[in-house]
Design a protein around this motif. Structure first.
Motif, PDB file in Angstrom:
ATOM      1  N   ILE A  79      -7.045   4.748   2.487  1.00 47.33           N
ATOM      2  CA  ILE A  79      -6.329   3.790   3.342  1.00 47.33           C
ATOM      3  C   ILE A  79      -6.471   4.190   4.802  1.00 47.33           C
ATOM      4  O   ILE A  79      -6.810   3.364   5.674  1.00 47.33           O
ATOM      5  N   ARG A 129       0.827  -1.207   0.000  1.00 44.84           N
ATOM      6  CA  ARG A 129       0.000   0.000   0.000  1.00 44.84           C
ATOM      7  C   ARG A 129       0.864   1.261   0.000  1.00 44.84           C
ATOM      8  O   ARG A 129       0.513   2.255  -0.620  1.00 44.84           O
ATOM      9  N   TYR A 166      -5.964   8.076  -2.592  1.00 41.74           N
ATOM     10  CA  TYR A 166      -5.676   6.702  -2.169  1.00 41.74           C
ATOM     11  C   TYR A 166      -5.247   6.655  -0.699  1.00 41.74           C
ATOM     12  O   TYR A 166      -5.702   5.800   0.061  1.00 41.74           O
TER      13      TYR A 166
END
Length: 131
Positions: free
Chosen positions: A125, A103, A121
């Motif tokens: 997360i 990630r 993004y």
């Protein structure tokens, strides 16, 4: 990790020989300690060593459990992680996961390509929208 070091250090204080053992007196055993008013060191009994070992194992187990706890106090504050996820997306993801994993690399790549996708993004997360 710090908790483990502190606990181990405290337990070692009880297991190490007394200061008088280093001042010229030979210790009577490998594990010695001074009683409140005694001058001569004494040897720990088997039960005392077993109890100290059991306490140490429990302390290490508790420290490992605390390290796995998502609400651990070692993490950065949540508000700081969210702000960093907006400003520096890879750093926000790293602080949230506390490791460099896939990630993090995806966030870095998206940030290098263009900042907006990386920030989106990272926010997804950090807010646990993407698991």
């Amino acid at each position: 990790m710090r908790l483990t070091i502190i606990i181990c250090s405290l337990l070692l204080l009880f297991v190490m020989p007394s200061p008088t053992a280093f001042a010229g007196q030979a210790p009577t055993g490998s594990h010695t300690a001074l009683n409140a008013g005694d001058e001569a060191p004494r040897e720990f009994t088997r039960a005392e060593r077993k109890a100290a070992k059991k306490k140490l194992k429990q302390a290490l187990k508790d420290a490992r459990q605390a390290a796995k706890d998502p609400n651990s106090t070692t993490k950065a504050p949540y508000w700081l992680i969210v702000i960093l996820a907006i400003l520096l997306p890879p750093l926000g993801v790293f602080l949230y996961d506390e490791e460099i994993n896939n990630r993090f690399w995806i966030s870095l790549l998206l940030t290098i390509l263009f900042w907006i996708p990386g920030a989106i993004y990272a926010i997804l997360i950090v807010t646990d929208t993407i698991k």
